[in-house]
Structure formats: C-alpha cells, structure tokens
Write an enzyme that holds these catalytic residues in place. Structure first.
Site: not given
Ligand code: ACO
Length: 471
Positions: A120, A86, A250
C-alpha cells in the site's frame, strides 16, 4: 539547498471507485460471521469491488481524464506521471504506459516517471517522487501527476471483508492548497512477511493478519518517534497530538485506525507530552512499564488508550474515515481516499490547519509526513477539490450486490486474472458516463478499453468497445 518553489504539494484531486459494492452487514450474515464482526469489529460499512469490465487500468484512465477535464488542465502541461499500485497486471509494462495514451494524443510524450510498488506504500513513493521533482533543479515548470490505483481482493476467509477498490489522481505543483511540510518526514522500513504476493498466478495475497496488525503499529510508533524528533530539532519544541488538527491513516479497516490513534496517545503519554491530561495519565500509568512487545499484545492497554483518546479521535480522525469505511481498503489509494474524506467533510474550515499523514505498506515501508493546508485559488482551491470529487453523490449512486452475486463476481475475476483471448460482456450499464471499461484481452495479452459515452469525451475516447489505441 532550499527549494526555489514554495508550498509544493497537491493542487487538485479526483477519486474514482467502482459503483458496485456490497454492504458489510449483508456479507457478514452470508459468511456466517457473528453479527457485528465486520461492521463493529472491523468498523466497516460497505466494500467496493471491480466487476469483469473494470480493473486498475480502467479506473486510473477514468480518474486521470476526469481530473484533466474538470480542472481544465491541458495534457501538454504534465511533465511527470508516477503511478503507485500493487495490483500486478503485467510484470514489465507499467500502468503508467497505458495512461500515456491520454498524453500521446496531444503530442506530449515527454513525461518522466513509471510505477512504484510496495504494497500500500507505492502511492506515497510516487507522490514523494513528484514532489521531489518539483522541488529539484530538474523541474521544467510543468505539473506532476500521481495516480494510486488498486483492486484489493482476498481469498474467501477472514480477510475477504477487508477488500476494496479505487483510483486517485493528484496534480502536483508549487503554490498548492495542500502543501507538504517536507522537512518533518519520519520513515520506518524493514523486512517482514506480513502480507505479500508471491503467487504470481493469483491476484490474492498471502497474509498473516495478526502479524500485519502488529507490524503496522510498530511502524507507526517508529515513524511517530522520528517525526517528533525531527520536529523537535527543527522547531525547538516538543511535538504532540495537539500540534496537528487532523490525523489521516492508511486504512485497511477502520478498527485499525481507531487503534492507531489510541497508540499515538500512548506514545505521547510515554514521552510526557503536554497533550495528555492528568485523567488520561492516570488511566495509562499502569501500562508504562510494559515492554514494546507486551504493549502490542495488551488488550487492557488497547482499551484504556481507545477510551482516553475517544473525544480527540472524534474531532481529529473521524472526518477522514468516510470513504475508507464505505469503500474498503484501496491499498495505495487508501490513505489518500481518507484524506479526500477530510476535504469532503471540512473543506470550508481547513485553511491554516496541519494534517498528519501515516502511510503503511506491508513488507514493509512506512512514512509519517504532514501537510499544511491553504485556501488556494480557483481552480486549485480546497472547496473546488471537494466539488470536483463529488464524494457524496458518488457514494449515493452505487449499486449494492447481493452476496451470491458478489461471490460469483469474485470467481469470475479469479478465472479472468492472467487470462488472454477473451472479450468481456462490455456491459457498462452500471458505470457513470465518462467511465472507462475493459472490452477485450487479445491472444497477445493486449488489453483494450472503451469509454462510456455521455460525459465530456476526451480525444482518446473510444465508444462501443472499439480499441483504445485508435483502431
Ligand atoms: N461484534 C463486534 N466485534 C466483533 C465481533 C462481533 N460479533 N466478532 C469479532 N469482533 C471483533 C474482534 O474482537 C476483533 O476486534 P479487536 O481487533 O479489537 O480484537 C475484530 O472484530 C476482528 O476480529 P478477529 O477475530 O480479530 O478477525 P480475524 O482474525 O478473523 O480477521 C483481520 C481480521 C486479521 C484484520 C483479517 O481481516 C485480515 O487478515 N485482513 C487483511 C490484513 C490487513 O488488512 N492488515 C492490516 C495492515 S496490512 C494492509 O493494509 C493490507
């Protein structure tokens, strides 16, 4: 009609990921994220990335030539080459055509297949195309070759730590140690804007992170339901988690993999499958009346399901998490890198075992399918695949960048993306011998690659930055 070819599947594998990486703990501190967010919250250890001398084409040239050399496969023996990616470098010219340089040198231009793209999922589409070809009446007795290659990079912000980069090459044919159980596939395809790349001037996706997580889990549920239905119909008994020895997902980041396996436990509970014991049933019972939507939002359910599935997760999923945790999301290569981790960790004990695979690509396309593993015979044996991939050594010999240098590299790559008329630094000092690297993009956007000397060289190898097309 049933295929004449038996046990069609993956005969051989090779994986390549850039030797340049950043530790998540270091990136987390640099980004000002709370301590543990990337390492525990996302479950990631390290992230690989391409520098200005690497891209999806150089990585796939490296993976393919290395596979052919290490398994002693003559390029003339390849009859189909399919690429999943991709990472758009050209809107018309396929990555596959760049790889044809390897085969043209030997006079083999009779090779079907082009690129498949859907986030992906493209690698899985490419793999199915090759397997279907070997099982079909148009198969000519030669091998298929599948390449998954991606550089996963995100703009600064919460998604950036979920990047990664890698290329995987897989040789396809009958009598494979990694045999498809083709009849059990379950797919889910629909329209969603969870992650997409509408801005063709940028390598970065537009991503709705939360929606992408929900889409992934909904697709997982749907694929699992269909997989179980097919299994039930064909085998005359209910499928449950107990019927597979390992689960490979994945892996955008490890936390989602933990949640996904927990979700399968909840699915088994709802189906009253035998895998869920009394104690687990009691823990999950309070959630049995939730609607589908409510169940994706319920933190309590997520927690309870992760808790009851933990021992099973450790046994059936953890062996397949090493490379995705160390390298990051490799988009099309991600699920196969997870599978490569399983072979790396367990190759001695995998014969006879079933592995359930879940492939997801945003937008969205998803399939659950399964492999039945067999010992195989040299050079196409599980232990030789582990040997050739040499994952432990590749991980160990990487170079960690400080965050400032990582950010600088990302800026340079942004600038280079879509560019023309430049030469790269040609600095391949961090690359292993035998690795291809980008030397130049000329005024007509034509790209040129060279191969670092030192390993066995193939006939298209060009040293010191001379053009890969033979000049
Ligand atoms: N210590 C431990 N855990 C923590 C801490 C900390 N200090 N701070 C946050 N966390 C946890 C959160 O509770 C959360 O866990 P949870 O999901 O069990 O609730 C996790 O860390 C992530 O924190 P969020 O605030 O939810 O993260 P954010 O929204 O900032 O970003 C996300 C996460 C959405 C995955 C982002 O990285 C992203 O958009 N990535 C790309 C999209 C992606 O990969 N999607 C997956 C499917 S599609 C694909 O494959 C591309």
């Amino acid at each position: 009609m049933a295929s004449h070819q038996k046990n069609v599947g993956i005969l051989a594998m090779e994986i390549y990921f850039p030797p340049t990486c950043i530790r998540q703990e270091v990136l987390e501190a640099h980004d000002g994220a709370s301590k543990g967010k990337y390492t525990i919250g996302l479950g990631q250890d390290c992230m690989a990335f391409c520098t200005e001398v690497e891209d999806v084409i150089s990585m796939s040239l490296t993976a393919v030539t290395s596979l052919l050399e290490k398994y002693g496969v003559d390029p003339k023996q390849i009859g189909r080459l399919e690429v999943g990616s991709e990472t758009v470098i050209d809107k018309s010219k396929s990555i596959k055509t760049f790889l044809m340089q390897i085969f043209e040198e030997t006079g083999n231009t009779d090779i079907e297949g082009v690129d498949s793209t859907n986030a992906c999922y493209g690698g899985t589409a490419a793999l199915f195309n090759c397997v279907n070809w070997v099982e079909s009446s148009s198969w000519d007795g030669r091998y298929g070759l599948v390449v998954c290659t991606d550089s996963a990079v995100y703009a600064e912000g919460p998604a950036r730590p979920t990047g990664g980069a890698a290329a995987i090459a897989m040789l396809i044919g009958p009598d494979a140690p990694i045999a498809f159980e083709s009849k059990f596939r379950g797919s889910h395809m629909s329209h969603a804007y969870d992650f997409y790349k509408p801005n063709l001037a940028s390598e970065y996706p537009v991503v709705d992170g939360k929606l992408s997580q929900t889409c992934y889990l909904m697709a997982l549920d749907s694929c699992y339901t269909r997989f179980c239905q097919k299994y039930g119909k064909l085998e005359g008994k209910q499928f449950s988690i107990d019927d597979a020895d390992y689960f490979v997902f994945h892996s955008p980041y490890n936390k989602l993999v933990q949640k996904s396996f927990a979700r399968l436990w909840f699915d088994d509970f709802l189906r009253n499958a035998s895998s869920v014991d009394e104690a687990a049933k009691q823990k999950l019972a309070p959630f049995s009346t939730l609607t589908g939507d409510e169940s994706y939002q319920s933190r309590d359910l997520e927690k309870a399901a992760q808790q009851v599935s933990k021992p099973s997760y450790d046994a059936k999923v953890v062996p397949a998490t090493l490379i995705p945790k160390q390298v990051g999301n490799m988009y099309t290569a991600s699920i196969y890198a997870a599978f490569a981790s399983l072979i790396h960790n367990k190759h001695n004990s995998l014969a006879g075992q079933r592995v359930l695979m879940f492939s997801y690509g945003s937008g969205l396309a998803a399939t659950m399918f399964s492999f039945r593993l067999r010992g195989g015979q040299l050079p196409f044996s599980l232990s030789n695949i582990a040997n050739v991939m040499n994952v432990g050594e590749k991980l160990k010999s990487r170079h960690e960048f400080p965050p400032e240098k990582f950010v600088e590299t990302m800026k340079l790559m942004e600038h280079m993306y879509g560019g023309k008329d430049f030469v790269t630094s040609k600095d391949c000092s961090l690359l292993a011998p035998g690795t291809y690297y980008l030397t130049e993009v000329d005024s007509m956007y034509r790209r040129f690659y060279a191969k670092k000397a030192g390993a066995n060289t193939t006939s298209i190898a060009c040293e010191n930055g001379s053009h890969a097309n033979g000049h």
